[in-house]
Design an enzyme around this catalytic site. Structure first.
Site, short mmCIF file in Angstrom:
data_model
loop_
_atom_site.label_atom_id
_atom_site.label_comp_id
_atom_site.label_asym_id
_atom_site.label_seq_id
_atom_site.Cartn_x
_atom_site.Cartn_y
_atom_site.Cartn_z
N GLU A 1 0.82 -1.21 0.00
CA GLU A 1 0.00 0.00 0.00
C GLU A 1 0.86 1.27 0.00
O GLU A 1 0.62 2.21 0.75
CB GLU A 1 -0.96 0.00 1.19
N ASP B 1 -8.42 -8.77 3.64
CA ASP B 1 -8.14 -7.69 4.57
C ASP B 1 -9.20 -7.56 5.67
O ASP B 1 -10.06 -6.69 5.58
CB ASP B 1 -8.06 -6.37 3.79
N GLU C 1 -12.84 -1.96 11.86
CA GLU C 1 -12.80 -1.18 10.63
C GLU C 1 -13.86 -1.64 9.63
O GLU C 1 -14.47 -0.83 8.94
CB GLU C 1 -11.41 -1.31 10.01
C1 BDP Z 1 -6.25 -1.90 5.91
C2 BDP Z 1 -6.51 -0.53 6.46
C3 BDP Z 1 -5.32 0.36 6.38
C4 BDP Z 1 -4.12 -0.34 6.98
C5 BDP Z 1 -3.93 -1.68 6.31
C6 BDP Z 1 -2.80 -2.48 6.93
O1 BDP Z 1 -7.60 0.06 5.76
O2 BDP Z 1 -5.62 1.56 7.03
O3 BDP Z 1 -2.98 0.43 6.85
O4 BDP Z 1 -5.09 -2.45 6.47
O5 BDP Z 1 -3.10 -3.44 7.62
O6 BDP Z 1 -7.30 -2.74 6.26
O7 BDP Z 1 -1.65 -2.19 6.71
#
Ligand code: BDP
Length: 725
Positions: free
Chosen positions: A315, A389, A417
């Site tokens: 990401e 996720d 979340e």
């Molecule tokens: C996702 C979240 C993000 C996190 C990412 C992670 O939306 O904010 O940074 O996971 O685990 O679910 O790195």
């Protein structure tokens, strides 16, 4: 006259005093949830009479910070629960003494000749015994922190009204590192946090140590959590600068007596950002030296520093692949810098790239399985429970069981979340259990994820379980009363990943709200069904990743376009005129092939695939026949509705508990359940309105049409939804 004035004055005074005491009393009774499950309220008869004689005295020597914490907790707990302040003495002078200590801190413990070696460094025994002819209860361990854990266990027994008259129990953790991951930023925002600001007040540290830090430590120690990562995985290199290390050291000082080690997140490009180097290439000797020096510096500040957690090449985060190096190259370089200090490196397996055309669900496995056995001894690979996720429901991550030579640790998300933020009641232990119970079949039947995580399946040298924290500066810590249960359950499962979700819910409910059967039974059953309800109204039948863009609040099955396909909803549900679902069979992305053959054949065959995962693995026509006999479309609608109905039933259940719960907490939970019902209906209606544009089918008989048009749902915007920065 004068006497009249006087008597009026006196009456007023009395009235004022009376009012004052009423106000004070109701204030004292008002509960905002700050106490968490460490809620030591006075016991009722006959429990009070039963327990009091067993805590007549505290016998032990509190000669270390940890033993002082244990003694203080026992005193606080007994004072609250039993209304007594048992004297602390070095010897047993009366029947009913509570003896605590290690063989080296306590002659009494030593004289009992208990076999404590098998308990390891954190285990303890609770035992009814006799000392010089007097009945006593012993809390003993080989180490001080074991005694602390034992003290919390003893108090839990009283809080849950267990029989403590003939104790003969021992406990030790099955997982070594039981760690919270705070996604907290240095500016006190919390990524995906729904409980207010970060608990860590960096600006006032190191000089001001908020007493809440100690309560945080108590709460964690009470459930066996022994480590915490203070900062966000999307890391800021500044935390590794001297000013912040001093602050982190101050926090470590508060947490240390409670057996909790501090970890930090490392930004892979830190050597450039704060070190003035031109590169962060892990194979560059100057980079490796920079990290070695940095680790030595950290350990000068925090001698028992736990180690680093790293999110790399995921990401948009920097990582070794920026330099053409592998994840193992990056992890090993950092692990080498930590090794002289016995530090651990937790490297996250949550990697996927938008440049990689393959199914996102497959990418972590493809990346890491070839690296099995290539990591240093002090590396753990941290794997999310599922391959996408933290969705409301995911099949277990195919990496579990597939890396026998690399210690894999679990990463669960405690903060909700994807399960309704702080307001929706979703008890997550059932979800954690579902993953832990999943059978990877990698070494035949019974090769469960639980056995991967406790290290027994592959003989891992390190074991760990991480939970993305839901804690913030809100008075109730977690944003809602019931989200406290998820923190609690995470800790209990990290200590013993075999515990049943129901037993944990019951324990928590008794400690947090009370022991009346008319309260415990309905609350526990409400908790046990709560996460399934969320799955039903958000992502039924294996659907996933359908939430609003960016902030992830509310439904967004129509989300498409933007910078990355794998951040849209249409990528995942693939609905069209013909049907819905992600084909991950051999005809599609073939993600099923990443599982052991026994699992792959099951997931890969629509008839055998558990329906809860159906659309995760299969793209099926709208008129596909479900086990119920309904068409897929009808089943989808019915399931959405079932989710909403479950929330309505939860509201009724909760309403009936009013006589047993203090007004303040009761009202907050009731209000949140009302929000949940409203939002559950929103999810159902928006999703049905959207998917109906593809299915072209009517709703099954008796099903209410969505309250609004699809355009209305699509038009809703939430620029300031919490947790998103
Ligand atoms: C996702 C979240 C993000 C996190 C990412 C992670 O939306 O904010 O940074 O996971 O685990 O679910 O790195």
């Amino acid at each position: 006259m004068r006497s009249g004035v006087k008597s009026v004055g006196r009456r007023l005074l009395w009235l004022a005093l009376l009012l004052g005491s009423v106000v004070m009393a109701s204030h004292a009774m008002a509960e905002d949830g700050y106490d968490l499950w460490l809620r030591y309220r006075p016991l009722e008869s006959p429990a009070l009479e039963r327990y009091r004689p067993l805590a007549a005295e505290l016998a032990g020597t509190a000669n270390s910070p940890t033993l002082r914490a244990a003694a203080a907790e026992l005193q606080r707990g007994l004072a609250g629960l039993l209304g007594v302040q048992p004297p602390l003495s070095e010897r047993v002078s009366r029947a009913g003494a509570l003896v605590f200590g290690t063989p080296s801190s306590s002659d009494i413990v030593k004289s009992l000749n208990l076999d404590l070696r098998a308990l390891g460094a954190e285990g303890y025994v609770l035992r009814s015994a006799s000392v010089a002819g007097r009945r006593v209860t012993v809390i003993a361990a080989a180490t001080d922190v074991g005694v602390l854990y034992g003290a919390f266990h003893y108090l839990r027994l009283l809080q849950t009204r267990a029989d403590v008259s003939r104790l003969e129990l021992s406990a030790s953790p099955r997982v070594q590192t039981r760690i919270l991951n705070h996604w907290d930023n240095l500016d006190r925002t919390v990524e995906r946090g729904y409980a207010g600001e970060s608990l860590w007040d960096w600006h006032k540290l190191p000089d001001y140590l908020d007493p809440r830090y100690t309560d945080y430590a108590r709460a964690n120690a009470s459930i066996g959590i022994n480590a915490t990562v203070l900062t966000n995985v999307n890391a800021n290199a500044l935390v590794l600068t001297p000013a912040y290390l001093e602050k982190a050291a101050a926090l470590a000082g508060v947490l240390r007596p409670y057996g909790i080690r501090v970890y930090l997140t490392a930004r892979f490009s830190a050597p450039i950002e704060i070190g003035g180097l031109a590169t962060a290439d892990p194979l560059d000797p100057a980079v490796a030296k920079w990290w070695r020096d940095k680790m030595a510096e950290i350990y000068r500040h925090i001698p028992d520093f736990g180690g680093l957690l790293v999110k790399a090449n995921s990401e948009g985060q920097p990582g070794p692949q920026d330099y053409g190096r592998s994840h193992a190259d990056g992890a090993n370089m950092l692990a080498d810098a930590l090794a002289p200090h016995r530090g651990l490196l937790m490297w996250r397996a949550f990697v996927y790239s938008h440049e990689e055309p393959d199914d996102r669900a497959k990418q972590a496995y493809s990346e890491f399985v070839p690296l099995d056995g290539k990591f240093r001894d002090n590396v753990l690979l941290q794997v999310k429970n599922g391959a996408i996720d933290f969705q409301p429901r995911e099949p277990f991550h195919p990496l579990f069981g597939a890396m026998p030579r690399t210690p894999l640790m679990m990463e669960f998300q405690i903060t909700k979340e994807y399960l309704g933020f702080a307001t929706h009641l979703a008890y997550l232990a059932t979800m954690y259990r579902e993953t832990l119970d999943a059978d990877t079949w990698r070494k035949g039947r019974g090769s469960t994820v639980e056995k991967v995580i406790d290290g027994s399946l592959h003989g891992y040298r390190h074991t760990g379980m991480a939970g993305v924290a839901n804690i913030g500066a809100d008075r109730n810590w977690t944003g809602s009363q019931f989200d406290q249960a998820n923190w609690y359950a995470f800790g209990r499962l990290a200590w013993d990943p075999g515990l049943p979700a129901q037993a944990i819910a019951e324990e928590w409910t008794r400690m947090t709200f009370g022991n009346e059967p008319a309260l415990v039974q309905p609350v526990v059953s409400m908790m046990m069904g709560s996460r399934e309800a969320v799955v039903d109204y958000m992502t039924p039948l294996g659907l996933h990743h359908l939430m609003g863009r960016g902030h992830h609040y509310g439904p967004g099955p129509w989300v498409e376009g933007g910078p990355r396909a794998d951040w849209t909803s249409v990528y995942y549900h693939r609905a069209d005129r013909n049907g819905i679902g992600f084909d991950r069979t051999a005809r599609g992305s073939n993600a099923v092939a990443q599982y052991a053959p026994q699992v792959a054949v099951q997931f890969g065959d629509a008839r055998r695939c558990p329906e809860q995962f159906l659309l995760w693995f299969h793209h099926l026509p709208w008129d596909y026949r479900m086990h119920s006999g309904r068409t897929l479309w009808d089943e989808l609608v019915v399931t959405y509705t079932r989710g909403v109905q479950a929330v309505s039933a939860m509201r009724d259940t909760w309403a009936a508990t009013a006589p047993y719960v203090d007004a303040e907490r009761h009202a907050q939970v009731a209000a949140f359940l009302a929000i949940q019902e409203k939002e559950a209906r929103w999810w159902r209606d928006a999703s049905i309105a959207y998917f109906q544009t593809f299915s072209g089918r009517p709703l099954p008989a008796g099903e209410a049409a969505p309250a609004h048009s699809l355009d209305y749902y699509k038009s809703l915007e939430f620029p300031y939804a919490p947790g998103h920065h």
